[in-house]
Write a protein that holds these residues in place. Structure first.
Motif, PDB file in Angstrom:
ATOM      1  N   PHE A 351       1.129  -0.983  -0.246  1.00  0.00           N
ATOM      2  CA  PHE A 351      -0.279   0.156   0.352  1.00  0.00           C
ATOM      3  C   PHE A 351       0.478   1.010  -0.067  1.00  0.00           C
ATOM      4  N   GLN A 352       1.892   1.183   0.111  1.00  0.00           N
ATOM      5  CA  GLN A 352       3.024   1.909   0.443  1.00  0.00           C
ATOM      6  C   GLN A 352       3.339   2.847  -0.779  1.00  0.00           C
ATOM      7  N   VAL A 353       2.854   3.784  -2.245  1.00  0.00           N
ATOM      8  CA  VAL A 353       3.414   3.749  -2.905  1.00  0.00           C
ATOM      9  C   VAL A 353       4.913   4.820  -2.938  1.00  0.00           C
ATOM     10  N   SER A 354       4.672   5.634  -1.561  1.00  0.00           N
ATOM     11  CA  SER A 354       5.936   6.294  -1.250  1.00  0.00           C
ATOM     12  C   SER A 354       6.914   5.935  -0.599  1.00  0.00           C
ATOM     13  N   THR A 355       6.887   4.733  -0.412  1.00  0.00           N
ATOM     14  CA  THR A 355       8.681   3.690  -0.389  1.00  0.00           C
ATOM     15  C   THR A 355       9.206   3.836  -1.766  1.00  0.00           C
ATOM     16  N   LEU A 356       8.515   3.247  -2.924  1.00  0.00           N
ATOM     17  CA  LEU A 356       9.408   3.297  -4.209  1.00  0.00           C
ATOM     18  C   LEU A 356       9.861   4.977  -4.430  1.00  0.00           C
ATOM     19  N   ILE A 357       8.947   5.428  -4.599  1.00  0.00           N
ATOM     20  CA  ILE A 357       9.092   6.955  -4.971  1.00  0.00           C
ATOM     21  C   ILE A 357      10.251   7.333  -4.258  1.00  0.00           C
ATOM     22  N   GLU A 358      10.644   7.408  -3.056  1.00  0.00           N
ATOM     23  CA  GLU A 358      11.908   7.535  -2.107  1.00  0.00           C
ATOM     24  C   GLU A 358      13.001   6.958  -2.932  1.00  0.00           C
ATOM     25  N   GLN A 359      12.783   5.838  -3.460  1.00  0.00           N
ATOM     26  CA  GLN A 359      13.654   5.147  -4.018  1.00  0.00           C
ATOM     27  C   GLN A 359      14.311   6.372  -5.674  1.00  0.00           C
ATOM     28  N   ILE A 360      13.631   6.275  -6.133  1.00  0.00           N
ATOM     29  CA  ILE A 360      13.479   7.330  -6.913  1.00  0.00           C
ATOM     30  C   ILE A 360      14.551   8.697  -7.205  1.00  0.00           C
ATOM     31  N   VAL A 361      13.689   9.215  -6.201  1.00  0.00           N
ATOM     32  CA  VAL A 361      14.297  10.901  -6.234  1.00  0.00           C
ATOM     33  C   VAL A 361      14.426  11.464  -5.233  1.00  0.00           C
ATOM     34  N   GLU A 362      15.103  12.329  -3.965  1.00  0.00           N
ATOM     35  CA  GLU A 362      15.358  12.560  -2.961  1.00  0.00           C
ATOM     36  C   GLU A 362      13.764  13.432  -2.593  1.00  0.00           C
ATOM     37  N   ASP A 363      13.629  14.457  -3.137  1.00  0.00           N
ATOM     38  CA  ASP A 363      12.666  15.215  -3.087  1.00  0.00           C
ATOM     39  C   ASP A 363      11.973  15.540  -4.483  1.00  0.00           C
ATOM     40  N   GLU A 364      10.623  16.885  -3.893  1.00  0.00           N
ATOM     41  CA  GLU A 364      10.304  17.173  -5.314  1.00  0.00           C
ATOM     42  C   GLU A 364      11.071  18.584  -5.883  1.00  0.00           C
ATOM     43  N   THR A 365      12.308  18.416  -5.622  1.00  0.00           N
ATOM     44  CA  THR A 365      12.487  19.052  -7.105  1.00  0.00           C
ATOM     45  C   THR A 365      13.423  18.246  -7.971  1.00  0.00           C
ATOM     46  N   GLN A 366      13.360  17.101  -7.617  1.00  0.00           N
ATOM     47  CA  GLN A 366      13.502  16.279  -8.642  1.00  0.00           C
ATOM     48  C   GLN A 366      12.061  15.542  -9.431  1.00  0.00           C
ATOM     49  N   MET A 367      11.520  16.801  -9.154  1.00  0.00           N
ATOM     50  CA  MET A 367      10.229  15.847 -10.161  1.00  0.00           C
ATOM     51  C   MET A 367       9.327  16.522 -11.275  1.00  0.00           C
ATOM     52  N   GLU A 368       8.918  16.695 -11.905  1.00  0.00           N
ATOM     53  CA  GLU A 368       8.313  17.282 -13.030  1.00  0.00           C
ATOM     54  C   GLU A 368       6.353  17.236 -13.175  1.00  0.00           C
ATOM     55  N   GLY A 369       5.589  18.084 -12.740  1.00  0.00           N
ATOM     56  CA  GLY A 369       4.418  18.249 -12.954  1.00  0.00           C
ATOM     57  C   GLY A 369       4.050  18.070 -14.711  1.00  0.00           C
ATOM     58  N   ILE A 370       3.339  17.248 -14.287  1.00  0.00           N
ATOM     59  CA  ILE A 370       2.890  17.013 -15.933  1.00  0.00           C
ATOM     60  C   ILE A 370       1.439  18.665 -16.729  1.00  0.00           C
ATOM     61  N   ALA A 371       1.608  18.854 -17.426  1.00  0.00           N
ATOM     62  CA  ALA A 371       0.085  19.485 -18.208  1.00  0.00           C
ATOM     63  C   ALA A 371      -0.560  20.053 -17.159  1.00  0.00           C
ATOM     64  N   GLU A 372       0.063  21.617 -17.466  1.00  0.00           N
ATOM     65  CA  GLU A 372      -1.047  23.266 -17.632  1.00  0.00           C
ATOM     66  C   GLU A 372      -1.562  23.003 -15.632  1.00  0.00           C
ATOM     67  N   ASP A 373      -0.308  23.180 -15.151  1.00  0.00           N
ATOM     68  CA  ASP A 373      -0.207  23.371 -13.280  1.00  0.00           C
ATOM     69  C   ASP A 373      -1.203  22.167 -12.512  1.00  0.00           C
ATOM     70  N   CYS A 374      -0.610  20.828 -13.512  1.00  0.00           N
ATOM     71  CA  CYS A 374      -1.432  20.440 -12.723  1.00  0.00           C
ATOM     72  C   CYS A 374      -2.946  20.454 -12.691  1.00  0.00           C
ATOM     73  N   SER A 375      -3.341  20.448 -13.257  1.00  0.00           N
ATOM     74  CA  SER A 375      -4.801  20.562 -13.428  1.00  0.00           C
ATOM     75  C   SER A 375      -5.847  19.952 -14.386  1.00  0.00           C
ATOM     76  N   LYS A 376      -5.030  19.208 -15.123  1.00  0.00           N
ATOM     77  CA  LYS A 376      -6.449  18.314 -15.775  1.00  0.00           C
ATOM     78  C   LYS A 376      -5.839  16.947 -15.517  1.00  0.00           C
ATOM     79  N   VAL A 377      -7.185  16.493 -15.139  1.00  0.00           N
ATOM     80  CA  VAL A 377      -7.190  14.727 -15.594  1.00  0.00           C
ATOM     81  C   VAL A 377      -6.676  13.683 -16.174  1.00  0.00           C
TER      82      VAL A 377
END
Length: 413
Positions: A351-377
């Protein structure tokens, strides 16, 4: 009877006097010519005939060299023997010196000849080498030009086609399995290639799933989890292991077959450099109220998170499992991304998807928000009703509407 006896004159001995002169007489078997000349034959010839024969014999004997009798040969002086031996020694010495100096002369002459030949051969070799070098340089230049053209074509194809999308989907036998897989197959068919669909099953490959994948029209790989487990995280880990083992280069995305996806999402995925995330809409069957799970963005920068689960409030990242994708090279090339640990990236908790993401990136600065301020579903999670609830609410449907669990015939591919 009258007896006639011939009185033979006695044979004079050597050294005896015969008529006041010394005569040397050889034995009767000796062939000494000198003794033969001095001996007087006893015959009945006349003096005139005897004189003629004597002169004829002397003339004949003078034609050949005279040989002295062996018995009368004197011993050769020792000085003559030493002289002859010394003469032979000098001849042998001179021959040896000549033979000894012959290789040196031949080596010198051969070196002179080879030096002349080398001067000629080096000039010829330099000409040949210069010609070969020019030919090789020309061929290398042509190869480089061809390689550049090929690379340009590949780059053009990459710009036109984009990165490889690696879609990992775990599946297991249940009532709506065929419907879910058919719906997802129709969605992936609309995505521009290249796309690889990695489907992972438990225990063994089912014939129904294999037939569905063959008729899907999508490039796929059908894997099996050999581990005796019923947890979905183990199926996803099999997909990660497959990507890591074969070093597949692309964008990894976990697409569960129960979700509904917009084809526009896969176009945005190809723009991800390291880790991209977006919002996922969830519909609660009990309250029929939709909620959002995913990032809050300022442009493409992630500044916060939407969450609908109070129990996950203390997780580091609040992305949904179908709300992120990442570069597959992070799995098998950690030095490129400067990962702190070299341990493989795997799901540690169901249930913890967060544990997988912690192995890929260190924080939000290494992430990319997708599509128009992440407001599109782009993803909707709409769970199907269970069989019991469907049977209980069948009165609201037309009486002749029969729902077939095996939807292969209803939704042919």
């Amino acid at each position: 009877m009258t007896t006639i006896r011939r009185t033979l004159s006695p044979v004079p001995r050597p050294g005896t006097l015969l008529g006041g002169e010394a005569c040397s007489v050889s034995s009767p078997l000796s062939k000494c010519s000198s003794c033969d000349q001095d001996s007087v034959p006893s015959s009945s010839f006349t003096s005139t005939e005897y004189a003629f024969l004597y002169h004829f014999q002397s003339f004949v004997l003078n034609l050949f060299p005279k040989r002295t009798c062996r018995a009368l040969e004197k011993q050769k002086p020792k000085g003559n023997v030493w002289r002859r031996s010394l003469f032979h020694f000098l001849i042998c010495f001179l021959v040896g010196v000549f033979v000894g100096f012959t290789p040196i002369v031949s080596i010198k002459t051969s070196s002179i000849l080879t030096s002349r030949n080398q001067d000629f051969s080096f000039e010829e070799i330099e000409k040949v080498q210069s010609h070969d070098v020019n030919h090789v340089e020309a061929s290398v230049a042509n190869n480089i030009t061809n390689d550049i053209v090929v690379l340009q074509k590949i780059e053009g194809l990459e710009r036109n086609l984009g990165k490889l999308l690696i879609i990992v989907t775990p599946t297991y036998p249940r009532m709506f399995q065929a419907y879910y897989l058919n719906r997802l197959a129709h969605t992936l068919r609309l995505v521009e290639p290249p796309l690889l669909w990695v489907v992972v099953e438990m225990s063994s490959q089912s014939g129904e799933t294999s037939e569905l994948l063959r008729r899907s029209g999508v490039m796929y790989r059908h894997l099996v989890c050999k581990k005796n487990t019923t947890e979905i995280k183990d199926l996803r880990n099999v997909g990660l292991l497959h990507i890591e083992t074969h070093k597949l280069d692309g964008i990894v995305y976990f697409a569960d077959d129960t979700n509904i996806y917009s084809s526009e999402l896969f176009h945005h995925m190809r723009q991800i450099r390291r880790f991209g995330t977006w919002v996922v809409a969830e519909l609660k069957t009990s309250t029929r109220v939709g909620t959002f799970v995913g990032p809050i963005c300022n442009g493409t920068q992630v500044i916060g998170w939407h969450t609908s689960n109070v129990m996950r409030r203390f997780h580091r990242f609040h992305a949904d499992l179908s709300g992120f994708a990442f570069n597959s090279t992070i799995l098998w090339d950690p030095k490129r991304w400067q990962r702190l640990t070299l341990e493989p990236i795997r799901f540690l908790d169901t249930f913890q998807v967060s544990t997988l993401i912690e192995q890929i990136v260190e924080d939000e600065t290494q992430m990319e928000g997708i599509a128009e301020d992440c407001s599109k579903v782009f993803v909707w999670h709409l769970p199907m009703e269970s069989s019991s609830s469907s049977s209980s609410s069948s009165s609201s449907h037309p009486q002749k509407w029969l729902f077939n669990a095996n939807l292969d015939a209803v939704l042919p591919l």
